[in-house]
Design an enzyme around this catalytic site. Structure first.
Site, short mmCIF file in Angstrom:
data_model
loop_
_atom_site.label_atom_id
_atom_site.label_comp_id
_atom_site.label_asym_id
_atom_site.label_seq_id
_atom_site.Cartn_x
_atom_site.Cartn_y
_atom_site.Cartn_z
N TYR A 198 41.78 21.23 -0.08
CA TYR A 198 42.12 20.13 -0.99
C TYR A 198 42.86 19.04 -0.22
O TYR A 198 43.39 19.27 0.86
CB TYR A 198 42.98 20.64 -2.16
CG TYR A 198 44.36 21.10 -1.75
CD1 TYR A 198 44.59 22.40 -1.35
CD2 TYR A 198 45.45 20.21 -1.77
CE1 TYR A 198 45.86 22.83 -0.97
CE2 TYR A 198 46.73 20.64 -1.41
CZ TYR A 198 46.93 21.94 -1.00
OH TYR A 198 48.18 22.35 -0.63
N CYS A 199 42.87 17.84 -0.82
CA CYS A 199 43.66 16.74 -0.29
C CYS A 199 44.10 15.87 -1.47
O CYS A 199 43.98 16.28 -2.62
CB CYS A 199 42.88 15.95 0.76
SG CYS A 199 41.38 15.16 0.13
N THR A 200 44.59 14.67 -1.21
CA THR A 200 45.16 13.84 -2.27
C THR A 200 44.15 13.46 -3.35
O THR A 200 44.38 13.68 -4.52
CB THR A 200 45.74 12.53 -1.68
OG1 THR A 200 46.52 12.88 -0.54
CG2 THR A 200 46.59 11.80 -2.68
#
Ligand SMILES: [Zn+2]
Ligand SMILES: [Zn+2]
Length: 354
Positions: A198-200
């Site tokens: 995941y990321c922002t």
């Protein structure tokens, strides 16, 4: 015709204040072939400037990546305009969790080589062979699976203030660095583990998932729309929130609160704190975490040295800076030996080996 931002941040802030209208902060991205990025950029600027859009938007031959704000009552006009562009029709817009009218104070639309500085040579792997996109409910399920390795694709200063429970948070300054570290640490599990990332807002995982598949990982998943969209779905569908702390964002807000936990500490005194600040000394600008009492005591500076310089008359400060390279790479500098409580996140991989 005006094609570039002309107002200063201060002038803009006054205008926003005077208008007294609620603004909406949002982000989106799309990989798409753009033949003439400069022309596309100019068209966007002309239309968006009239809609009072502010933000930071990157355009490249590979697509567009935008973070912006606009008056809430002009949202439908904005959306209609996006829908006139082939590859932006019905695009998912990540609406910010915490709204702030001052999130952006300038409209900057820039042509870049890439929409994310990922340090990758896209010709060496198939960028379209991505991981499986999962929504919040499926993601929650997956990360409880004992065969899952959950990896945070962001940098150290981002995961330091908030991340998913049990996530591996590489202690890196750049996206490119984290790819090699993760691959190396997981090299014995390319086939038997689920690699969930995941990321922002999801954009970094678009490339990372394709890269890891190219490197031989068999079960690659990515959180659709990143932490921002996850939070929205959690609220809307009443799901369990597995994210602790704050989501670091790249605008004036700096971070959105996702849970009430404060997982970081003041880099100067070690007290619980999770507010990032830039050192007030213009020649330093170091990004670090500072609690309220240190902020007061240190006059918003990262060291006694910076505090002394910051206290000098402006002209003297300017003279001191003369000839020195400007340290504009503030995030890269988010570490310093004189900050005793800056957490070292490196040992987090150890949990895997147990
Ligand atoms: Zn402190
Ligand atoms: Zn400093």
């Amino acid at each position: 015709m005006q094609l570039y931002n002309k107002l200063s941040a201060l002038e803009r802030a006054e205008l926003i204040e005077k208008a007294g209208k609620d603004r909406l902060t949002l982000s989106f991205y799309q990989y798409a072939k753009i033949e003439n990025p400069q022309e596309f950029r100019d068209q966007l600027f002309i239309v968006w400037d009239q809609l009072d859009v502010l933000g930071r938007i990157y355009v490249a031959t590979e697509g567009i990546n935008g973070q912006l704000s606009l008056p809430a009552d002009r949202f439908s006009e904005f959306k209609s305009h996006l829908d006139t562009i082939d590859f932006l029709k019905d695009i998912r817009l990540n609406i910010a969790v915490e709204q702030d009218n001052m999130s952006f104070l300038k409209l900057k639309v820039k042509v870049r080589n890439k929409i994310v500085a990922d340090g990758l040579n896209d010709d060496t792997f198939d960028v379209t062979n991505k991981g499986v996109h999962v929504a919040a409910d499926k993601f929650n399920e997956l990360i409880e699976d004992e065969n899952t390795v959950l990896v945070d694709m962001r940098n150290h200063y981002e995961s330091e203030i908030g991340h998913f429970k049990n996530a591996i948070t590489p202690d890196v300054d750049t996206f490119r660095e984290s790819l090699d570290i993760i691959e190396d640490d997981l090299k014995d599990h390319k086939e038997d583990k689920n690699l969930v990332m995941y990321c922002t807002g999801g954009i970094r995982c678009e490339k990372a998932s394709a890269y890891f598949k190219h490197k031989g990982f068999k079960n690659v998943f990515q959180l659709e729309g990143g932490i921002i969209e996850y939070t929205r779905q959690i609220k809307e569908d009443g799901l369990e929130n597995k994210f602790i702390g704050k989501n670091f964002v790249f605008d004036e807000r700096r971070a959105e609160k996702i849970s009430d936990d404060v997982i970081a500490c003041c880099h100067q005194c070690g007290a619980p704190a999770d507010i990032h600040t830039n050192c007030a000394n213009d020649a330093c600008h170091l990004l670090f975490i500072q609690c309220d009492s240190c902020k007061e005591e240190m006059n918003n500076c990262c060291s006694n040295n910076c505090k002394e310089i910051h206290a000098l008359p402006f002209e003297e400060q300017k003279a001191l800076r003369k000839g020195q390279a400007n340290s504009n790479d503030i995030f890269k500098k988010g570490r310093a030996d004189h900050l005793p409580f800056k957490k070292d996140l490196r040992n987090i991989f150890e949990t895997l080996k147990k």
